[in-house]
Design an enzyme around this catalytic site. Structure first.
Site, PDB file in Angstrom:
ATOM      1  N   ARG A 127       0.830  -1.225   0.000  1.00  0.00           N
ATOM      2  CA  ARG A 127       0.000   0.000   0.000  1.00  0.00           C
ATOM      3  C   ARG A 127       0.857   1.265   0.000  1.00  0.00           C
ATOM      4  O   ARG A 127       0.430   2.298  -0.527  1.00  0.00           O
ATOM      5  CB  ARG A 127      -0.950  -0.030   1.213  1.00  0.00           C
ATOM      6  CG  ARG A 127      -2.057   1.042   1.158  1.00  0.00           C
ATOM      7  CD  ARG A 127      -3.129   0.774   2.200  1.00  0.00           C
ATOM      8  NE  ARG A 127      -4.262   1.682   2.101  1.00  0.00           N
ATOM      9  CZ  ARG A 127      -4.446   2.745   2.884  1.00  0.00           C
ATOM     10  NH1 ARG A 127      -3.576   3.036   3.823  1.00  0.00           N
ATOM     11  NH2 ARG A 127      -5.507   3.519   2.722  1.00  0.00           N
ATOM     12  N   ILE A 137      -7.373   7.596  -1.114  1.00  0.00           N
ATOM     13  CA  ILE A 137      -7.262   6.144  -1.223  1.00  0.00           C
ATOM     14  C   ILE A 137      -8.065   5.636  -0.031  1.00  0.00           C
ATOM     15  O   ILE A 137      -7.855   6.074   1.104  1.00  0.00           O
ATOM     16  CB  ILE A 137      -5.777   5.692  -1.226  1.00  0.00           C
ATOM     17  CG1 ILE A 137      -5.617   4.183  -1.071  1.00  0.00           C
ATOM     18  CG2 ILE A 137      -4.952   6.376  -0.190  1.00  0.00           C
ATOM     19  CD1 ILE A 137      -4.153   3.727  -1.316  1.00  0.00           C
ATOM     20  N   SER A 138      -9.047   4.786  -0.274  1.00  0.00           N
ATOM     21  CA  SER A 138      -9.957   4.348   0.799  1.00  0.00           C
ATOM     22  C   SER A 138      -9.187   3.661   1.909  1.00  0.00           C
ATOM     23  O   SER A 138      -8.108   3.100   1.686  1.00  0.00           O
ATOM     24  CB  SER A 138     -10.990   3.354   0.244  1.00  0.00           C
ATOM     25  OG  SER A 138     -11.720   3.930  -0.813  1.00  0.00           O
ATOM     26  N   GLN A 139      -9.767   3.664   3.114  1.00  0.00           N
ATOM     27  CA  GLN A 139      -9.062   3.024   4.226  1.00  0.00           C
ATOM     28  C   GLN A 139      -9.061   1.511   4.020  1.00  0.00           C
ATOM     29  O   GLN A 139      -9.978   0.962   3.392  1.00  0.00           O
ATOM     30  CB  GLN A 139      -9.667   3.440   5.558  1.00  0.00           C
ATOM     31  CG  GLN A 139     -10.866   2.684   6.028  1.00  0.00           C
ATOM     32  CD  GLN A 139     -11.355   3.233   7.364  1.00  0.00           C
ATOM     33  OE1 GLN A 139     -11.954   4.300   7.411  1.00  0.00           O
ATOM     34  NE2 GLN A 139     -11.119   2.502   8.425  1.00  0.00           N
ATOM     35  N   PRO A 140      -8.033   0.828   4.513  1.00  0.00           N
ATOM     36  CA  PRO A 140      -7.909  -0.618   4.246  1.00  0.00           C
ATOM     37  C   PRO A 140      -9.178  -1.409   4.602  1.00  0.00           C
ATOM     38  O   PRO A 140      -9.566  -2.311   3.855  1.00  0.00           O
ATOM     39  CB  PRO A 140      -6.717  -1.022   5.115  1.00  0.00           C
ATOM     40  CG  PRO A 140      -5.877   0.210   5.162  1.00  0.00           C
ATOM     41  CD  PRO A 140      -6.845   1.362   5.193  1.00  0.00           C
TER      42      PRO A 140
END
Ligand code: SAM
Length: 207
Positions: free
Chosen positions: A24, A50-53
């Site tokens: 990431r 970037i979306s959270q994991p």
């Protein structure tokens, strides 16, 4: 990061393995690399994120995808979610509205060896050229489930899309049961950046 995802209820072995594999930190600016494995969204160019994991894992798990399936992602962003889908063994098609993000994601995915087919344009109406898709994943907030996206699902296909207003959306799973019938399931609340374009929240042209 992946241990945390497991404690938060992610059980799909394919998703967990893919998220262990994809680096990431290569999808954010170097100044943010140290934060890349914390469970939070991070800024990318053009005011996007970037979306959270957890969100990536949750949406990926909801797809219930099997290797080699054809999946359309709307909202390539950094390319991280596309890389996770590639690492899950899927055939990935991804559309991004913002030209700079599209170009950077293309270079990044190529450099890392992930073979996703990418397009710069308005994905709110899907990507007709390669339809139908067995899975569709929308990574921006949509005011509704666009009819054009439903129509690009195969019968038996599944779409995962956050639906609501710009402040809050419900994760929504749409299953195409037959040529005309769809089943819609509404899950927990999330907050995404808005989907733009024809079926999104604004009608400006892709940059
Ligand atoms: N999946 C991305 C990742 O892994 O980095 C994060 C996506 S970000 C939360 C949402 C993305 O959707 C933004 O990059 C935004 O530019 C894009 N977007 C918004 N409206 C769009 C549209 N109509 N078509 C394609 N992409 C769109």
């Amino acid at each position: 990061m992946v241990d945390l995802l497991e404690t938060r209820g992610i059980t799909d072995a394919g998703v967990l393995a893919a998220m262990r594999e994809v680096p990431r930190h290569k999808f954010v600016e170097s100044a943010l690399a140290e934060e890349a494995y914390a469970d939070k969204p991070l800024p990318i160019h053009s005011g996007q994120t970037i979306s959270q994991p957890f969100t990536v894992a949750f949406q990926s798990q909801l797809l219930q995808a099997k290797a080699r399936m054809k999946v359309l992602e709307v909202g390539t962003g950094s390319g991280y979610q596309a890389a996770v889908l590639c690492a899950m063994g899927l055939r990935v098609f991804s559309v991004e509205y913002d030209g700079r993000l599209h170009r950077e994601a293309r270079e990044r995915l190529l450099a890392l060896g992930y073979e996703a087919r990418l397009h710069h344009g308005d994905g709110s109406g899907g990507w007709r050229l390669y339809q139908p898709y067995e899975r569709i994943l929308v990574t921006a907030a949509s005011p509704e489930v666009p009819l054009a996206l439903r129509q690009q699902l195969t019968v038996g296909g599944i779409m995962v899309i956050p639906v609501g207003n710009q402040a809050r959306q419900q994760m929504t799973v749409v299953r195409r049961l037959s040529q005309r019938e769809y089943e819609v399931e509404t899950l927990q609340a999330f907050r995404f950046v808005p989907l733009r374009g024809r079926y999104g929240f604004s009608l400006d042209e892709p940059a």
